[in-house]
Design an enzyme around this catalytic site. Structure first.
Site, PDB file in Angstrom:
ATOM      1  N   ASP A  34       1.005  -1.072  -0.045  1.00  0.00           N
ATOM      2  CA  ASP A  34      -0.053   0.021   0.048  1.00  0.00           C
ATOM      3  C   ASP A  34       0.937   1.304   0.016  1.00  0.00           C
ATOM      4  OD1 ASP A  34      -3.371   0.135   0.950  1.00  0.00           O
ATOM      5  OD2 ASP A  34      -2.120   2.059   0.904  1.00  0.00           O
ATOM      6  N   ILE A  35       0.182   2.398   0.068  1.00  0.00           N
ATOM      7  CA  ILE A  35       1.065   3.546  -0.133  1.00  0.00           C
ATOM      8  C   ILE A  35       1.610   4.031   1.417  1.00  0.00           C
ATOM      9  CG2 ILE A  35      -0.800   5.189   0.185  1.00  0.00           C
ATOM     10  CD1 ILE A  35       0.162   6.928  -2.080  1.00  0.00           C
ATOM     11  N   ASP A  53       3.405   2.665  -4.134  1.00  0.00           N
ATOM     12  CA  ASP A  53       2.576   3.946  -4.901  1.00  0.00           C
ATOM     13  C   ASP A  53       2.458   3.422  -6.209  1.00  0.00           C
ATOM     14  OD1 ASP A  53       1.422   5.693  -6.015  1.00  0.00           O
ATOM     15  OD2 ASP A  53       2.710   7.699  -4.751  1.00  0.00           O
ATOM     16  N   TYR A 142     -15.280   8.122 -11.031  1.00  0.00           N
ATOM     17  CA  TYR A 142     -14.964   6.889 -10.524  1.00  0.00           C
ATOM     18  C   TYR A 142     -15.406   5.942 -11.590  1.00  0.00           C
ATOM     19  CZ  TYR A 142     -15.374   2.673  -7.265  1.00  0.00           C
ATOM     20  OH  TYR A 142     -15.300   1.350  -6.733  1.00  0.00           O
TER      21      TYR A 142
HETATM   22  P1  NAD Z   1     -10.264   1.205  -0.027  1.00  0.00           P
HETATM   23  O1  NAD Z   1     -10.551   2.645  -0.052  1.00  0.00           O
HETATM   24  O2  NAD Z   1     -10.751   0.710   1.439  1.00  0.00           O
HETATM   25  O3  NAD Z   1      -8.717   0.940  -0.167  1.00  0.00           O
HETATM   26  C1  NAD Z   1      -8.069   1.569  -1.047  1.00  0.00           C
HETATM   27  C2  NAD Z   1      -6.423   1.282  -0.621  1.00  0.00           C
HETATM   28  O4  NAD Z   1      -6.046   1.989  -1.805  1.00  0.00           O
HETATM   29  C3  NAD Z   1      -6.192   2.182   0.280  1.00  0.00           C
HETATM   30  O5  NAD Z   1      -5.561   1.225   1.581  1.00  0.00           O
HETATM   31  C4  NAD Z   1      -5.303   3.044   0.024  1.00  0.00           C
HETATM   32  O6  NAD Z   1      -4.137   3.459   0.895  1.00  0.00           O
HETATM   33  C5  NAD Z   1      -4.580   2.587  -1.032  1.00  0.00           C
HETATM   34  N1  NAD Z   1      -3.961   3.643  -2.219  1.00  0.00           N
HETATM   35  C6  NAD Z   1      -4.559   4.798  -2.466  1.00  0.00           C
HETATM   36  N2  NAD Z   1      -3.774   5.517  -3.424  1.00  0.00           N
HETATM   37  C7  NAD Z   1      -2.979   4.529  -3.573  1.00  0.00           C
HETATM   38  C8  NAD Z   1      -1.851   4.665  -4.325  1.00  0.00           C
HETATM   39  N3  NAD Z   1      -1.309   5.677  -5.367  1.00  0.00           N
HETATM   40  N4  NAD Z   1      -0.817   3.601  -4.434  1.00  0.00           N
HETATM   41  C9  NAD Z   1      -0.973   2.674  -3.620  1.00  0.00           C
HETATM   42  N5  NAD Z   1      -1.992   2.302  -2.848  1.00  0.00           N
HETATM   43  C10 NAD Z   1      -3.104   3.341  -2.824  1.00  0.00           C
HETATM   44  O7  NAD Z   1     -10.978   0.479  -1.117  1.00  0.00           O
HETATM   45  P2  NAD Z   1     -11.692  -1.015  -1.129  1.00  0.00           P
HETATM   46  O8  NAD Z   1     -13.082  -0.968  -0.656  1.00  0.00           O
HETATM   47  O9  NAD Z   1     -10.578  -1.956  -0.581  1.00  0.00           O
HETATM   48  O10 NAD Z   1     -11.486  -1.155  -2.693  1.00  0.00           O
HETATM   49  C11 NAD Z   1     -10.669  -1.900  -3.530  1.00  0.00           C
HETATM   50  C12 NAD Z   1     -11.129  -1.917  -4.846  1.00  0.00           C
HETATM   51  O11 NAD Z   1     -12.326  -2.596  -5.051  1.00  0.00           O
HETATM   52  C13 NAD Z   1     -10.988  -0.750  -5.552  1.00  0.00           C
HETATM   53  O12 NAD Z   1     -10.840  -0.966  -7.195  1.00  0.00           O
HETATM   54  C14 NAD Z   1     -12.640  -0.468  -5.635  1.00  0.00           C
HETATM   55  O13 NAD Z   1     -13.028   0.354  -6.652  1.00  0.00           O
HETATM   56  C15 NAD Z   1     -13.292  -1.665  -5.617  1.00  0.00           C
HETATM   57  N6  NAD Z   1     -14.719  -1.891  -5.083  1.00  0.00           N
HETATM   58  C16 NAD Z   1     -14.987  -1.785  -3.911  1.00  0.00           C
HETATM   59  C17 NAD Z   1     -16.071  -1.749  -3.438  1.00  0.00           C
HETATM   60  C18 NAD Z   1     -16.523  -1.690  -1.967  1.00  0.00           C
HETATM   61  O14 NAD Z   1     -17.641  -1.594  -1.654  1.00  0.00           O
HETATM   62  N7  NAD Z   1     -15.516  -1.580  -1.085  1.00  0.00           N
HETATM   63  C19 NAD Z   1     -17.167  -2.180  -4.346  1.00  0.00           C
HETATM   64  C20 NAD Z   1     -16.906  -2.202  -5.634  1.00  0.00           C
HETATM   65  C21 NAD Z   1     -15.466  -2.133  -6.075  1.00  0.00           C
HETATM   66  N1  SER Z   2     -18.720   0.798  -2.700  1.00  0.00           N
HETATM   67  C1  SER Z   2     -18.125   1.448  -3.854  1.00  0.00           C
HETATM   68  C2  SER Z   2     -18.480   3.174  -3.619  1.00  0.00           C
HETATM   69  O1  SER Z   2     -19.581   3.349  -3.127  1.00  0.00           O
HETATM   70  C3  SER Z   2     -18.836   0.795  -5.022  1.00  0.00           C
HETATM   71  O2  SER Z   2     -17.737   0.739  -5.962  1.00  0.00           O
HETATM   72  O3  SER Z   2     -17.940   3.724  -4.216  1.00  0.00           O
END
Ligand code: NAD
Ligand code: SER
Length: 317
Positions: A34-35, A53, A142
């Site tokens: 992670d970052i 990153d 997004y």
């Molecule tokens: P999150 O926001 O909880 O976690 C994202 C992580 O990415 C964070 O830990 C952040 O520190 C890290 N990050 C941000 N910028 C960065 C960079 N430049 N380099 C490296 N790391 C970086 O997101 P999540 O819910 O775990 O989602 C993960 C994936 O799943 C994403 O692509 C998101 O679009 C997708 N997704 C999530 C959901 C949901 O409900 N959680 C739903 C649909 C899709």
């Molecule tokens: N849980 C996500 C959001 O609300 C869906 O991609 O952004």
């Protein structure tokens, strides 16, 4: 044996997926990244961890080569609400990061899994039982990055043979890590507030239906698709998956089965409400079921019961 690298591993999905992958493939075969320079207290402390990153291609390539990574699970992204607040950064991280990771995967012969989202759909998409293949004209930054990401992953598969796979996750509900700034986050926060204060003020209006899934089903789906027979995959990027669809009223009614005094009120946030209005009410996930056997276990009642049980332990209430 697979050697896996997760980007964005400290987020809502990565926190639980890393642990599940370590159980399945072995502690030394799963590298979290992670970052952030520090791993927060929690389940990821102690395992392999690197600062990556994703907008810096060399950092990705160095770690992939160092550990001879065979599979990249690319989770680093900005979610919908943060993406609307910071659209330029969302483009840079979501598109730039994905492009960098795909390039490293191509150069190093690695496979790539990355989640898309219900946000890849928009107001002109059929809202009910949204088909796998349909109109995708999202109106959020997004969502734009998610559609473009799906197409880019298909391109790398068709042009370069990179084994790219993905799902369109709905809102994910979990108790281990808090969500990172999406529109569906209310469906997590409501459980914390129900247990702590027996009340919640929702920023999403009554009657707004969105698809949702409990994290154990999201983890299972990811791991199933990672191992799916490539011969059977026609829709690689990305499969509709869902487990339930509800509005705040239906979720509150289910919480009241366990906390009868729970009350729900509303203070609608126009930005997140607009985003929610542009997304489907319910997805058709029959293609994922047919091509790789997707089958969620948790419906609204089972998810609510387990969330409250697990959060009571976590919050000591
Ligand atoms: P999150 O926001 O909880 O976690 C994202 C992580 O990415 C964070 O830990 C952040 O520190 C890290 N990050 C941000 N910028 C960065 C960079 N430049 N380099 C490296 N790391 C970086 O997101 P999540 O819910 O775990 O989602 C993960 C994936 O799943 C994403 O692509 C998101 O679009 C997708 N997704 C999530 C959901 C949901 O409900 N959680 C739903 C649909 C899709
Ligand atoms: N849980 C996500 C959001 O609300 C869906 O991609 O952004």
């Amino acid at each position: 044996m697979k050697k896996l690298l997760l980007t964005g591993a400290l987020g809502q999905i990565g926190t639980e997926l890393t642990t599940a992958l370590r159980k399945a493939y072995g502690e030394n075969n799963v590298v979290a990244s992670d970052i952030h320079p520090e791993i927060p207290d929690g389940p990821l402390r102690g395992g392999l961890y690197e600062v990556v990153d994703v907008v810096k291609p060399k950092q990705i390539a160095d770690v992939v080569k160092k550990y001879q990574v065979t599979d990249i699970i690319h989770l680093a992204a900005l979610l919908s609400a943060v993406g609307e607040a910071k659209p330029h950064l969302a483009w840079e991280v979501n598109m730039g990061g994905l492009f960098n990771v795909l390039e490293v995967a191509r150069e190093c012969g690695a496979a790539l899994f990355t989640p898309s989202s219900i946000a890849a759909f928009g107001p002109s998409t059929p809202a009910d039982q949204t088909p796998q293949d349909t109109i995708q004209r999202p109106t959020t930054m997004y969502g734009v990055t998610k559609v473009a990401g799906e197409l880019l992953c298909d391109y790398y598969y068709l042009k370069y043979g990179v084994d790219t796979r993905g799902v369109r996750f709905p809102g994910l509900i979990s108790y281990e890590a808090l969500p990172g700034g999406g529109t569906t986050d209310y469906a997590v926060h409501i459980f914390y507030e129900a247990l702590k204060h027996q009340s919640y003020t929702s920023y999403i209006d009554r009657g707004t239906y969105m698809d949702m899934m409990y994290m154990p089903d999201a983890i299972k789906a990811t791991m199933q698709l990672l191992e799916a027979d490539p011969q059977k995959l026609i829709h690689r990027n990305a499969f509709n998956v869902t487990a339930m669809s509800f509005d705040p009223e239906a979720l509150a009614a289910e919480i009241r089965q366990h906390i009868p005094t729970f009350s729900l009120s509303y203070k609608v946030d126009p930005v997140r409400q607009n985003i929610a209005n542009s997304w489907p009410n319910s997805l058709d996930d029959s293609v994922a079921r047919a091509e790789w056997g997707f089958k969620p276990e948790y419906d609204l009642a089972a998810m609510t019961k387990d969330m409250l049980t697990q959060l009571k332990i976590k919050l000591k209430v």
